[in-house]
Write an enzyme that holds these catalytic residues in place. Sequence first.
Site, PDB file in Angstrom:
ATOM      1  N   LYS A 128      93.267  19.242 -46.694  1.00 56.49           N
ATOM      2  CA  LYS A 128      94.525  19.220 -45.686  1.00 56.49           C
ATOM      3  C   LYS A 128      95.776  18.793 -46.428  1.00 56.49           C
ATOM      4  O   LYS A 128      95.915  17.572 -46.591  1.00 56.49           O
ATOM      5  CB  LYS A 128      93.907  18.237 -44.376  1.00 56.49           C
ATOM      6  CG  LYS A 128      95.076  18.281 -43.394  1.00 56.49           C
ATOM      7  CD  LYS A 128      94.388  17.795 -42.043  1.00 56.49           C
ATOM      8  CE  LYS A 128      95.924  17.816 -40.942  1.00 56.49           C
ATOM      9  NZ  LYS A 128      95.585  17.099 -39.934  1.00 56.49           N
TER      10      LYS A 128
ATOM     11  N   GLU B 269      88.677  16.397 -53.748  1.00 61.09           N
ATOM     12  CA  GLU B 269      88.149  15.996 -52.540  1.00 61.09           C
ATOM     13  C   GLU B 269      86.933  16.814 -52.125  1.00 61.09           C
ATOM     14  O   GLU B 269      86.202  16.164 -51.349  1.00 61.09           O
ATOM     15  CB  GLU B 269      89.202  16.531 -51.438  1.00 61.09           C
ATOM     16  CG  GLU B 269      90.370  15.466 -51.719  1.00 61.09           C
ATOM     17  CD  GLU B 269      90.256  14.354 -50.868  1.00 61.09           C
ATOM     18  OE1 GLU B 269      89.291  14.112 -50.260  1.00 61.09           O
ATOM     19  OE2 GLU B 269      91.350  13.418 -50.781  1.00 61.09           O
TER      20      GLU B 269
ATOM     21  N   LYS C 180      93.372  23.565 -45.147  1.00 55.90           N
ATOM     22  CA  LYS C 180      94.326  23.729 -44.132  1.00 55.90           C
ATOM     23  C   LYS C 180      95.694  23.424 -44.744  1.00 55.90           C
ATOM     24  O   LYS C 180      95.714  22.640 -45.513  1.00 55.90           O
ATOM     25  CB  LYS C 180      93.971  22.758 -42.847  1.00 55.90           C
ATOM     26  CG  LYS C 180      94.832  22.463 -42.173  1.00 55.90           C
ATOM     27  CD  LYS C 180      94.645  21.840 -40.910  1.00 55.90           C
ATOM     28  CE  LYS C 180      95.651  21.531 -39.676  1.00 55.90           C
ATOM     29  NZ  LYS C 180      95.302  20.523 -38.936  1.00 55.90           N
TER      30      LYS C 180
ATOM     31  N   SER D 124      99.649  26.134 -36.703  1.00 57.71           N
ATOM     32  CA  SER D 124     100.505  26.607 -35.599  1.00 57.71           C
ATOM     33  C   SER D 124     101.754  27.301 -36.341  1.00 57.71           C
ATOM     34  O   SER D 124     102.213  28.477 -35.846  1.00 57.71           O
ATOM     35  CB  SER D 124     100.989  25.117 -35.069  1.00 57.71           C
ATOM     36  OG  SER D 124     101.226  24.405 -35.815  1.00 57.71           O
TER      37      SER D 124
HETATM   38  C1  PBG Z   1      96.095  15.947 -36.754  1.00 60.09           C
HETATM   39  C2  PBG Z   1      96.075  17.412 -36.618  1.00 60.09           C
HETATM   40  C3  PBG Z   1      97.271  18.108 -37.002  1.00 60.09           C
HETATM   41  C4  PBG Z   1      96.685  19.425 -36.802  1.00 60.09           C
HETATM   42  C5  PBG Z   1      95.307  19.602 -36.451  1.00 60.09           C
HETATM   43  N1  PBG Z   1      94.994  18.182 -36.526  1.00 60.09           N
HETATM   44  C6  PBG Z   1      98.632  17.778 -37.417  1.00 60.09           C
HETATM   45  C7  PBG Z   1      98.896  16.948 -38.456  1.00 60.09           C
HETATM   46  O1  PBG Z   1      97.958  16.785 -39.318  1.00 60.09           O
HETATM   47  O2  PBG Z   1     100.090  16.539 -38.244  1.00 60.09           O
HETATM   48  C8  PBG Z   1      97.509  20.795 -37.117  1.00 60.09           C
HETATM   49  C9  PBG Z   1      97.032  22.034 -36.460  1.00 60.09           C
HETATM   50  C10 PBG Z   1      98.023  23.251 -36.580  1.00 60.09           C
HETATM   51  O3  PBG Z   1      99.410  22.900 -37.061  1.00 60.09           O
HETATM   52  O4  PBG Z   1      97.864  24.268 -36.049  1.00 60.09           O
HETATM   53  N2  PBG Z   1      95.084  15.292 -36.835  1.00 60.09           N
END
Ligand code: PBG
Length: 324
Positions: free
Chosen positions: A196, A234, A249, A275
């Site tokens: 991530k 990871e 992600k 998003s």
């Molecule tokens: C937080 C989390 C995030 C997303 C999923 N879980 C945001 C972040 O890490 O700040 C992002 C999902 C998206 O942008 O669609 N645990």
Amino acid sequence: MNLPIRPRRNRQSSAMRDLVRETDLNPGHLIYPLFLQEGGENTPIASMPGCTRWSLDGLVKEAGEAHALGVPAVVLFPRIPDELKTRDAAACFADDGLVPRAIRALKSAHPTLTIITDVALDPYNSDGHDGLVADDGRILNDETVAVLCQQALCHARAGADMVSPSDMMDGRVAALREALDAAGFQAVSIMSYTAKYASAYYGPFRGALDSAPKAGDKKTYQMDPANAREALREAALDEAEGADILMVKPAGPYLDIIAKIRAATTLPIAAYQVSGEYLMIKSASAAGWLDEAKIVHESLIGIRRAGADMILTYFAKQWSASWR
Ligand code: PBG
């Protein structure tokens, strides 16, 4: 031209193209992320046109419609009222909290739907970080993992099928597996956010949940977008710690990471079209600059082609409604 080898022969008709197609996409590959909130209102999310923060009733209906179209799973993201946010994020393991109530409502309405929950502290944390924050601003790893275990157990007690740690703390997969097993939840799966990245593509999501960090950024726990070898490190750790599914992600800008992890493990791989990826497609389409349906399909096929078995996407229901 004297050309015995002509690749175009395999593309000469729709039927021929069907025969040689290497990658498929169907609703069974998709996981639908859903936002939820307290109260009876369904609120459109300004930063994510077409997405809604659902009441429990709205959530049950929306999840049911997606499931009826063939989508096998949803993942839940709650907006927690400000008055419940604390520095110890203790509301994240309250058995009468929003997420456990949502799990129970979804399970009783749709017994065959797989319910996945996000395990991280940011919606519950007054500091807005995925981990606990010390007085000097450091994000505390081991103390956070203990709270994540309580959060995952709370979700499992409510009936979650799968927990998905998105926090990027070290050692949390092993700790979650051990805590779940010790409590008799051997059947609850772990989909780990393995790679991530500390990404600006999460901006619209944080707007949807009011979950942006109050101070600092997430770079001491989320990965540097410049790094690929580190993702393999990871992945090896998460696999050794007992993850059932590894996630990358964001998805679209990180296809190389999906492909590299695909080559390094036999575990299933998930990718999260986040998003910002969603918003770019939605806004360019709304302006008339892109053909939305075609771009959505191409973006998802690309993620599958790179090696993702499953895709978390806000387009899950929309795409599944029109794929045939
Ligand atoms: C937080 C989390 C995030 C997303 C999923 N879980 C945001 C972040 O890490 O700040 C992002 C999902 C998206 O942008 O669609 N645990």
